[in-house]
Design an enzyme around this catalytic site. Structure first.
Site, mmCIF file in Angstrom:
data_model
loop_
_atom_site.group_PDB
_atom_site.id
_atom_site.type_symbol
_atom_site.label_atom_id
_atom_site.label_comp_id
_atom_site.label_asym_id
_atom_site.label_seq_id
_atom_site.Cartn_x
_atom_site.Cartn_y
_atom_site.Cartn_z
ATOM 1 N N PRO A 309 38.541 31.326 44.568
ATOM 2 C CA PRO A 309 39.806 30.688 44.651
ATOM 3 C C PRO A 309 40.711 32.088 45.204
ATOM 4 O O PRO A 309 41.067 32.861 44.187
ATOM 5 C CB PRO A 309 40.358 30.292 43.270
ATOM 6 C CG PRO A 309 39.172 31.154 42.459
ATOM 7 C CD PRO A 309 37.985 31.416 43.132
ATOM 8 N N ASP A 482 40.433 37.727 44.650
ATOM 9 C CA ASP A 482 39.930 36.338 43.947
ATOM 10 C C ASP A 482 40.670 36.530 42.668
ATOM 11 O O ASP A 482 40.823 37.356 42.053
ATOM 12 C CB ASP A 482 38.226 36.903 43.669
ATOM 13 C CG ASP A 482 37.495 35.889 42.879
ATOM 14 O OD1 ASP A 482 38.237 34.977 42.414
ATOM 15 O OD2 ASP A 482 36.625 35.744 42.765
ATOM 16 N N HIS A 483 41.543 35.343 42.648
ATOM 17 C CA HIS A 483 42.586 35.153 41.711
ATOM 18 C C HIS A 483 41.606 34.891 40.258
ATOM 19 O O HIS A 483 42.459 35.227 39.066
ATOM 20 C CB HIS A 483 43.041 33.886 41.774
ATOM 21 C CG HIS A 483 44.447 34.141 41.744
ATOM 22 N ND1 HIS A 483 45.105 34.828 40.624
ATOM 23 C CD2 HIS A 483 45.804 33.679 42.208
ATOM 24 C CE1 HIS A 483 46.468 34.779 40.613
ATOM 25 N NE2 HIS A 483 46.933 34.257 41.894
ATOM 26 N N ARG A 484 40.337 35.115 40.074
ATOM 27 C CA ARG A 484 39.574 35.127 38.859
ATOM 28 C C ARG A 484 39.741 36.347 38.309
ATOM 29 O O ARG A 484 39.562 36.453 37.040
ATOM 30 C CB ARG A 484 38.335 34.768 39.097
ATOM 31 C CG ARG A 484 38.291 32.984 39.441
ATOM 32 C CD ARG A 484 36.543 32.643 39.713
ATOM 33 N NE ARG A 484 36.157 33.527 40.869
ATOM 34 C CZ ARG A 484 34.975 33.445 41.293
ATOM 35 N NH1 ARG A 484 34.054 32.312 40.899
ATOM 36 N NH2 ARG A 484 34.455 33.842 42.368
ATOM 37 N N CYS A 486 42.012 39.095 38.642
ATOM 38 C CA CYS A 486 43.404 39.475 38.484
ATOM 39 C C CYS A 486 44.225 38.585 38.588
ATOM 40 O O CYS A 486 44.345 37.423 39.539
ATOM 41 C CB CYS A 486 43.360 40.807 39.147
ATOM 42 S SG CYS A 486 43.791 40.414 41.128
#
Length: 512
Positions: A309, A482-484, A486
């Site tokens: 994501p 990658d929003h996972r 940070c």
């Protein structure tokens, strides 16, 4: 007496299962030394010269340039202990065809002939090979030796091929026949696999690859109804894939036409149906196979979009001072420092401040793995497609060292000589869109990395500097993450620090 050894395509590492023959480096009849490169192949990762673990005389090559070869398929056979003039004695009699024509075989053909059933030679002898030549490939054990399959040596080509002595639909290669036309069994030499026959007709299905058979079986496809596009009608994987596409495209095309449709006719149907044409369901156009590096890149892009994501943020920065700093560094007599190397050094400094971005996500354990070293990848466009060379331990290199290493890896990438180690295990990517004359982009992350910094072109633009409007050298920086690993605050902090270093290079000195 010479012993014929078969050298198969070894496991080249990184999960690669096949390679494409680019260039043969030896000829049939040529003497090769142990560990001498015999063929150059292109994998999904790089160009690789494959060394042969046997020394002797090359008796056969398998596959033409451009052919795709699976791991484990034969590449060459070498007569160990033979001299070039002894090659005629090393050939198994009965093929009828001779010389060079019989020495070239397809990539999926059987293996080489044994010189004798009893010259098996042991691993400790002079022909034991060189040991662990490539990843996962050892040569301490003696390779299985089988009778060579020689193209064009079927009925009518050899002295023993007359009525009742040959098998019209059997494998090529001039095998000795037993009573009733059945191939005779040679002690100590395994027989090559016989092609499957269709029920009740005795018609042989021209398939060699187990992968092709499995693909057809899993999709309920009858190989007897296919016409192969390979040599002598050999059914290839592309033939099965094309048949499956046509079978799936026929109902879709009928549905779009708005009419009621019944069951789709089987591929290769006879009087009761017609074979659907690919051009009837798919727009005509050039078809380019997704193979080699292009295919690997396509698979990686797809996986990245599916699993990660990602999000992107941008900022414009005044690069005028950075350009001035570079000019000051490039004094006469000193190695030149590239602007890209300065940006690479800024990136490693930013990662030191925001280490959570030098990471990857372990999806199996559902853990974020923060990595101690920065292996900096950078995108390079080559004739074979996009590649990403990797700078190992970039955080420990000076700007001068980074500049030299970037230049070396770029040149090696364009010549196709990058090793697997130089293209894998990156932790962060720096992408220079400016070389294409564009300002920015929203890239696809290089899976499994968690972040990528993009740099657009540097162009003269109006800019407020010291409270006054001036023409400055402005660059757009984009950061995809990658929003996972940070949130937006961390990503924004990273990008802001990079922009500050670009606008005021002295900021970078505080952290060095």
């Amino acid at each position: 007496m010479a012993v014929v050894r078969e050298f198969t395509l070894p496991d080249l590492g990184e999960g690669l299962t096949e390679a494409t023959i680019v260039h043969w480096m030896v000829e049939v009849g040529e003497v090769v030394a142990i560990d001498q490169p015999v063929v150059e192949v292109e994998t999904a990762k790089a160009m690789v010269e494959v060394p042969c673990p046997y020394g002797g005389v090359v008796t056969a090559r398998f596959g033409k340039e451009g052919a795709e070869v699976p791991v484990g398929a034969p590449l060459v056979t070498v007569a160990v202990g033979a001299a070039p003039e002894d090659l005629a004695d090393a050939e198994v009699d009965g093929s009828g065809g001779g010389g060079r024509a019989g020495a070239e075989a397809g990539p999926h053909a059987g293996a080489a002939a044994a010189v004798g059933a009893d010259d098996a030679g042991d691993a400790d002898g002079p022909d034991a090979g060189s040991g662990n030549v490539l990843v996962g490939y050892g040569t301490s054990a003696s390779a299985a030796r089988r009778r060579r399959i020689r193209p064009g040596s079927g009925p009518g080509h050899g002295p023993g091929s007359g009525p009742g002595k040959g098998t019209p639909n059997g494998p090529e290669g001039g095998q000795a026949n037993g009573p009733g036309g059945a191939p005779a069994t040679v002690p100590g030499v395994p027989r090559p696999p016989e092609p499957a026959e269709s029920a009740g007709t005795g018609h042989a299905v021209a398939v060699i690859s187990p992968l092709v058979r499995r693909m057809a079986r899993e999709n309920g496809l009858d190989l007897r109804e296919l016409t192969g596009s390979g040599r002598d009608g050999l059914i290839l994987r592309t033939d099965v894939e094309r048949a499956l596409r046509e079978r799936g495209a026929a109902p879709a095309a009928a549905e779009q036409a708005g009419g009621a449709v019944g069951p789709a006719p089987a591929v290769g149907a006879g009087a009761g149906g017609t074979v659907p044409s690919a051009t009837a369901a798919v727009t005509e156009g050039e078809r380019i196979p997704l193979r080699g590096m292009r295919g690997a890149a396509a698979e990686k892009f797809t996986r990245s979009r599916r699993e990660i994501p990602d999000a992107t943020c941008w900022v414009d920065a005044d690069a005028t001072e950075l350009l001035a700093a570079r000019r000051a560094m490039n004094v006469r007599g000193a190695p030149k420092v590239s602007l890209f190397a300065l940006l690479a050094r800024i990136s490693t400094a930013a990662l030191a401040r925001f280490p959570e971005l030098n990471a990857t996500v372990d999806t199996e354990s559902q853990e974020i793995v923060r990595l101690p070293a920065v292996h900096l990848g950078f995108a390079a466009q080559t004739e074979r497609g996009l590649v990403v060379p990797v700078l190992r331990d970039a955080q420990a290199l000076t700007v001068e060292q980074l500049s030299a290493e970037i230049a070396r890896l770029t040149e090696t990438a364009r010549s196709g000589g990058l090793s697997l180690a130089e293209m894998t295990h990156g932790t962060f990517t720096l992408n220079n869109y400016g070389v294409f004359g564009v300002d920015g982009s929203t890239p696809i992350l290089n899976h499994p990395e968690a972040a990528m910094l993009g740099v657009g072109r540097i162009a003269a633009k109006p800019w407020v500097h010291n409270g006054e409007l001036a023409v400055r050298q402005v660059v757009q920086l984009s950061f995809t993450f990658d929003h996972r690993v940070c949130d937006g605050g961390t990503a924004g902090g990273f990008l802001r620090y990079v922009a500050d270093c670009v606008e005021q290079p002295a900021v970078l000195l505080r952290g060095l």
